[in-house]
Design a protein around this motif. Structure first.
Motif, short mmCIF file in Angstrom:
data_model
loop_
_atom_site.label_atom_id
_atom_site.label_comp_id
_atom_site.label_asym_id
_atom_site.label_seq_id
_atom_site.Cartn_x
_atom_site.Cartn_y
_atom_site.Cartn_z
N GLY A 409 -18.42 -2.89 30.39
CA GLY A 409 -17.39 -1.37 30.82
C GLY A 409 -16.07 -2.38 30.78
N VAL A 410 -15.82 -3.44 32.15
CA VAL A 410 -14.77 -4.05 31.55
C VAL A 410 -13.93 -4.21 30.30
CG1 VAL A 410 -13.10 -5.81 33.13
CG2 VAL A 410 -14.84 -4.79 34.38
N VAL A 412 -14.84 -3.99 27.91
CA VAL A 412 -14.19 -2.00 26.58
C VAL A 412 -12.65 -1.33 27.59
CG1 VAL A 412 -14.68 -0.10 25.83
CG2 VAL A 412 -16.65 -1.96 25.81
N SER A 413 -12.93 -1.21 28.22
CA SER A 413 -11.81 -0.49 28.93
C SER A 413 -10.27 -1.48 28.96
CB SER A 413 -11.45 -0.58 29.97
OG SER A 413 -13.42 -0.32 31.12
N LEU A 416 -9.29 -1.14 25.08
CA LEU A 416 -8.53 -0.21 25.11
C LEU A 416 -7.14 -0.37 25.60
CD1 LEU A 416 -11.21 2.58 25.82
CD2 LEU A 416 -10.47 1.14 23.20
N VAL A 417 -6.94 -0.29 26.85
CA VAL A 417 -5.35 -0.95 27.54
C VAL A 417 -5.10 -1.70 26.48
CG1 VAL A 417 -4.20 -1.23 29.30
CG2 VAL A 417 -6.43 -0.07 29.72
#
Lengths: 444, 341
Positions: A409-410, A412-413, A416-417
């Motif tokens: 999760g970390v 991937v986000s 994206l950022v």
């Protein structure tokens, strides 16, 4: 997914994430040094603008790379405590030196990013070059530590004990040079193609054409030279792997049966149950030549490797095919580019060449990920080749699967950022970076 | 050479506590800043820590490398039993570093800034909290290699009143260091007064949390009082720290802005000294009365030898460059920009 596979996946994810940022952090300073040098020499403002725009992007990548690298230094222990307990004192030397190199990189980066107009221009330029050199040295040192896992040396393993430890010998293990060379060139090729591709897209969109053309050229020249050099280092690596990790080579080539004058397999679907490959293209004798420099040499097949010591064949094979395939395509494109520079200058502004570069944007990084998959998956089931199994090194703590989900999760986000921010950087080039000389001091 | 390596380990922890701590503290100060003053504080903060924040956090990496190369059994044990707080701390480090870089380098200034700010501020609190928890649990004797349940082995190893109090204490120390540092970083009188107030608040909070640590230690049966005051080194160090605190506030009121940093750093050094010297060479105390010792659980001689050499060699390169970096930006931070075109 059991905890062991979760731990391996988390490690793969963290390394796969970090490698992109470290490549960019290690190579971009050299691109910036070139444009910065042109600015100081020619006084053409566009070169200063390119340098500044790149350095903003690099600051984002560098910060992300620095934190993901910090995480890795802990993850080694969090996921593989038994490995670190034994291996730390043996292969730790490059890490001790890497600490220094990375520290210098961080200091030099502070000077470079915040030093515009504050220092003598050439001192400022040199700090940028130091960022690049110390980054490259850090990279080489970390790869040397990884090479030790493929080619353990600098100790004797007697009755389960690690004795006669020599950290210097461990650092200069047999694999360090071929791996470090292959990775350094790969970093230049991957970053060069990625950066050139992004600028090619912008030229195709007719946005700030001069700015993007200058940027494109610097990145493309670096990337293309690296792509053309890479097969030489690849050959060195292949011969090395054939000698010391025959199981890895056999898996890379899905080479089931030991034979003389072995043929090189291109593509194909390995059928592990029946020990054969469907649909592949076979080039007779070429594998023997690649592995041992002799068309008649015998190449060890998987039949000589006990089943419990075999790496996953399909993943290793496909990853190797992807790496080599993309490498070849990048070489071909590099050939076209140099041909254009040398003979057919009108190609340089043609849409088809820029389109090819645009399509090739991710090629280098996909190849880097595939290459590391070959190295790491191809070494399984060992964490230290022939000495310690990965399954014996994993943490006793249950529930690693949740940790894996969390990290996924970390990362991937975060990815994206970063992509989002990069998109904004590029979109703002016209407003923030590509400015005439008079209004330039607005940028800081 | 072993003592050189141990010296570097201690120094790296101290420098991380001081420099990294002030860096975390900057985010904590931002947390306690009213919205009206926020953007001004952010600017001061950025000018103060921007060029050096990445270097500040290198001390953590140096600490980890010394541990896993020189004292692998200690690194491995802590990694196993303190897996959860270490993971939370790492998430804090990721969030904080990236948010700090993103909020400055984002090409468009819009609503995203609010998100970066929030992440930066919260992670500036969480990371030192868990660093403190990890430090506390290494001496709380709650790490139990014989534990049979998940909770005993991986949760109660660090989740207790003592470790949490140490975590809170660490947070307040960071805020305190940052406030003292920032007083010298701003030219405006009003701003300086504001940081003075913050420093006073953080100082009181640190004293309060320090007291809490003693209470929690007493409740958990940890002989902290005896460790700190039971020997002359501890007594001397604590007295010196207290004296320097009084002196520091006197000088601050007098308007001295730079010497007070040295005094604040001295106080923290004394605190780290008294909390580590009592058990030396043991750095992790285990539940069954066992311990992990820097002298007994070290790597092979040759490893220690080459590690020490690498550290000494590294210092020759790092320290002058680092001092020049800090010096340059201290000196030039307020100077007008030279124009080169």
């Amino acid at each position: 997914m059991d905890d062991f596979i979760a731990a391996r996946s988390q490690m793969a994810l963290s390394l796969g994430f970090h490698i992109i940022f470290s490549c960019i952090g290690m190579v971009m300073p050299f691109f910036m040094a070139v444009s910065h040098w042109y600015w100081l020499k020619t006084n053409k403002i566009v070169y200063k603008n390119v340098t500044k725009a790149w350095s903003q992007g690099v600051a984002i990548f560098f910060a992300t790379g620095a934190v993901s690298g910090t995480v890795l230094s802990f993850e080694l222990g969090l996921l593989w405590p038994k490995f670190m307990n034994h291996a730390g004192p043996i292969f730790g030397m490059p890490f001790s030196l890497e600490g220094t190199a990375f520290f210098i990189e961080a200091i030099a980066l502070g000077f470079f990013l915040y030093g515009w107009d504050r220092f003598n221009p050439w001192f400022h330029w040199v700090t940028g070059v130091i960022v690049g050199i110390s980054g490259l040295v850090s990279g080489i040192l970390v790869v040397a530590a990884n090479a030790w896992m493929n080619s353990p040396s600098g100790f004797d393993y007697v009755n389960g004990q690690y004795i006669n430890i020599d950290p210097i010998k461990a650092m200069f293990n047999d694999a360090w040079f071929s791996q470090a060379l292959h990775m350094s060139i790969a970093a230049f090729a991957a970053t060069g193609f990625a950066v050139a591709g992004v600028h090619a897209i912008m030229i195709l969109k007719h946005k700030n054409v001069e700015f993007h053309t200058k940027s494109f050229k610097i990145a493309a020249v670096f990337g293309c030279i690296a792509a053309l050099l890479q097969p030489l280092s690849g050959d060195l690596s292949a011969k090395y792997v054939a000698r010391t990790q025959p199981a890895k080579l056999a898996a890379m080539e899905a080479h089931f049966h030991t034979e003389k004058s072995a043929s090189l397999l291109i593509g194909g679907i390995p059928d592990t149950k029946n020990k054969r490959v469907d649909y592949g293209l076979k080039l007779p004798g070429l594998l023997s030549f690649m592995a041992h420099g002799n068309f008649d040499a015998e190449v060890t097949g998987l039949d000589q490797i006990p089943i419990q010591n075999q790496p996953p064949i399909a993943i290793t094979h496909y990853a190797f095919q992807i790496m080599v395939g993309l490498g070849m395509l990048m070489m071909a494109l590099s050939g076209l580019y140099f041909l254009a520079l040398w003979k057919y200058r009108n190609w340089l502004s043609s849409r088809w060449l820029l389109n090819l570069f645009a399509v090739a944007t991710p090629a280098g990084f996909i190849a880097v990920e595939a290459g590391w998959t070959v190295t790491e998956v191809g070494r399984q089931p060992w964490i230290i080749q022939g000495i310690m199994r990965t399954a014996d090194a994993v943490t006793p703590m249950p529930g690693i699967i949740y940790s894996f989900y969390l990290y996924t999760g970390v990362y991937v986000s975060l990815a994206l950022v970063v992509i989002f921010m990069l998109y904004r950087q590029i979109r703002m080039v016209g407003k923030l970076y590509d400015l005439p000389a008079t209004s330039n001091q607005l940028v800081h | 050479m072993l003592y050189v390596v141990i010296g570097y380990l201690w120094a790296a922890i101290l420098l991380y506590l001081l420099l990294g701590g002030a860096d975390f503290g900057a985010g904590i100060i931002e947390f306690f800043t009213s919205e009206a003053n926020q953007s001004r504080t952010q600017k001061t903060l950025y000018r103060a820590i921007g060029p050096i924040w990445e270097a500040n956090h290198m001390w953590l990496i140096i600490t980890v490398v010394i541990l896993f190369v020189g004292f692998p059994a200690i690194y491995a044990t802590m990694s196993v039993y303190l897996h959860i707080p270490l993971t939370i701390m790492l998430l804090g480090i990721i969030a904080r570093g990236t948010a700090f870089a993103f909020r400055h380098y984002d090409a468009v200034v819009d609503d995203m800034q609010g998100l970066y700010n929030r992440i930066f501020v919260y992670s500036s609190f969480i990371t030192p909290l868990f660093l403190g928890i990890i430090a506390g649990s290494s001496v709380s004797s709650h790490i139990d290699p014989m534990a049979t349940t998940f909770l005993d082995a991986y949760v109660y190893s660090w989740l207790d009143w003592f470790s949490v109090s140490v975590g809170l204490f660490t947070v307040t120390i960071c805020g305190y260091l940052a406030a003292i540092y920032l007083i010298g970083e701003t030219a405006s009188h009003g701003e300086r007064q504001r940081f003075m107030r913050k420093a006073r608040f953080m100082n009181l909070a640190a004293v309060g949390c320090g007291a809490l640590v003693f209470v929690a230690a007493y409740a958990e049966g940890i002989p902290l009082f005896n460790w700190v005051f039971g020997n002359w080194i501890g007594l001397t160090a604590i007295s010196a720290a207290t004296l320097s605190l009084v002196l520091m506030w006197y000088l601050l009121v007098k308007g001295k802005r730079y010497i007070v940093r040295v005094l604040a750093g001295f106080q923290i050094t004394m605190i780290l000294l008294v909390t580590t010297i009592h058990h030396f060479p043991n750095i992790v105390l285990l539940k069954n009365g066992g311990y992990l010792s820097l002298l007994e659980h070290r790597g092979h001689d040759k490893t220690i030898e080459s590690l020490g050499t690498a550290l000494l060699l590294g210092s020759v390169f790092i320290l002058p460059a680092l001092f020049y970096l800090i010096y340059s930006f201290q000196k030039k931070a307020h100077a007008p920009l030279k124009q080169n075109f």
